[in-house]
Design an enzyme around this catalytic site. Structure first.
Site, PDB file in Angstrom:
ATOM      1  N   TYR A   1      -2.509  -0.276  10.167  1.00 60.82           N
ATOM      2  CA  TYR A   1      -2.593  -0.863   8.825  1.00 60.82           C
ATOM      3  C   TYR A   1      -1.301  -0.621   8.050  1.00 60.82           C
ATOM      4  O   TYR A   1      -0.751  -1.540   7.425  1.00 60.82           O
ATOM      5  CB  TYR A   1      -3.790  -0.269   8.080  1.00 60.82           C
TER       6      TYR A   1
ATOM      7  N   THR B   1       0.822  -1.205   0.000  1.00 63.06           N
ATOM      8  CA  THR B   1       0.000   0.000   0.000  1.00 63.06           C
ATOM      9  C   THR B   1       0.856   1.255   0.000  1.00 63.06           C
ATOM     10  O   THR B   1       2.001   1.234   0.492  1.00 63.06           O
ATOM     11  CB  THR B   1      -0.910   0.019   1.243  1.00 63.06           C
TER      12      THR B   1
END
Length: 353
Positions: free
Chosen positions: A169, A126
């Site tokens: 995350y 990501t």
């Protein structure tokens, strides 16, 4: 006969698009998924109905090495997409987030490492590994944020950017990202990392926490309000799923020279869109502007992120083919034709297509 490709999280929207492409080319696919996310059961059923026995739907969880062992052992290549995907969820339950994203990835790597013939792996990371990008000075132009620095505006964020994991995350995906790279360096496996920007396309059941392009469309098509966190001027580069699948296949074909590297993957500076600009597109498609409300910014929400995919393009020749206008229109058509709830809502608006 070709050996199968394994896609963990393969019933998710990215996995479904990749599986369909591989199956259509004659490659059998093992779709390993715990079917926990909304819509993935529909994707799994669609793959089975479309491709029959060559689409092998296997219930499993990357947190359980035993459920991985047989599938990894059969695979000629591994695409590891299984993940906890939302920053908000990671803030609520960071331990589960770590177990799925970091430990789950390590489990996949270990199952590959134990084999005599080790399948190469592509991992989707990501852009959150680069943090909030607070040092990228921004200005408002035409209702969106743009970098003051013209080089950044023209190219986006490159892989030379220092890592700065932000949110649980970001930490869990960043940890997995580094494990994939280091296993290629120290353990004799082959792996490539894609640091992903905003991906959208068919088979996506977006929600408020993840998959915002599809979420905005679904909410608008149902006549429901859309909530925006921040001011809506935040900018992302968006990449249509079919263009991403092209990149996956090129990366796997070039694994011998690309292994051990991370690549930023998105639509790039030519395919940027702000949240407000997406609302304008939806208004043109539906003939009415969606109802919108605004809330405070959320932790880790970058005001600007655009991928510089030049490194991957130079290595493979890949570039995106679909513009945001084309891709959003195609996603809109797919939702109208295939999403049951939306289809019933739109039956009286058939003339809009």
């Amino acid at each position: 006969m070709k050996r199968p490709a394994l896609i963990t999280g393969g019933a998710g929207f990215i996995g479904t698009n990749l599986a369909h492409r591989l199956l259509s080319s004659g490659r059998p696919v093992i779709v390993l998924d715990n079917l926990s996310r909304h819509g993935v059961d529909q994707n799994a059923a669609w793959l089975r109905d479309t491709h029959g026995e060559r689409a092998r739907i296997t219930f499993g969880d990357v947190r359980d090495p035993a459920s991985l062992r047989d599938s990894v052992g059969q695979a000629e290549m591994v695409f590891h997409f299984a993940a906890q995907v939302a920053v908000t969820t990671s803030l609520e339950d960071p331990i589960t987030d770590f177990d799925i994203n970091a430990r789950g990835t390590l489990n996949v790597l270990e199952e590959i490492r134990r084999l005599q013939v080790r399948p190469p792996m592509l991992f989707t990371s990501t852009n959150k590994v680069y943090g909030g990008l607070e040092d990228v000075w921004l200005e408002e132009t035409r209702g969106r944020y743009e970098p003051v620095d013209m080089i950044t505006r023209m190219r986006g964020i490159g892989e030379d950017r220092c890592l700065d994991f932000h949110s649980p995350y970001g930490c869990s995906k960043g940890t997995a990202d580094q494990y994939v790279i280091d296993y290629s360096r120290t353990m004799g496996t082959q792996g490539v990392v894609f640091r992903m920007s905003c991906i959208y396309g068919p088979h996506q059941f977006g929600n408020e926490d993840q998959g915002w392009v599809a979420h905005f469309l679904i909410q608008a098509m149902k006549g429901r309000p859309i909530r925006i966190y921040g001011d809506g001027k935040q900018v992302r580069d968006v990449l249509f799923a079919e263009d991403l699948v092209d990149a996956f296949i090129l990366a796997m074909e070039g694994m011998n020279r690309l292994s051990g590297q991370a690549f930023n993957m998105g639509g790039g500076p030519e395919n940027t869109i702000s949240l407000l600009e997406l609302l304008n597109m939806i208004e043109q498609l539906l003939g009415a502007r969606p109802e919108v409300s605004f809330s405070d910014w959320r932790p880790g929400d970058q005001r600007y992120y655009v991928s510089d995919f030049g490194k991957f393009s130079a290595a493979t020749g890949w570039t995106p083919r679909r513009s945001p206008e084309e891709g959003v229109r195609e996603l809109y058509r797919w939702l109208a034709e295939n999403h049951v709830e939306v289809k019933s809502m739109l039956s009286s608006k058939a003339g809009a297509f």
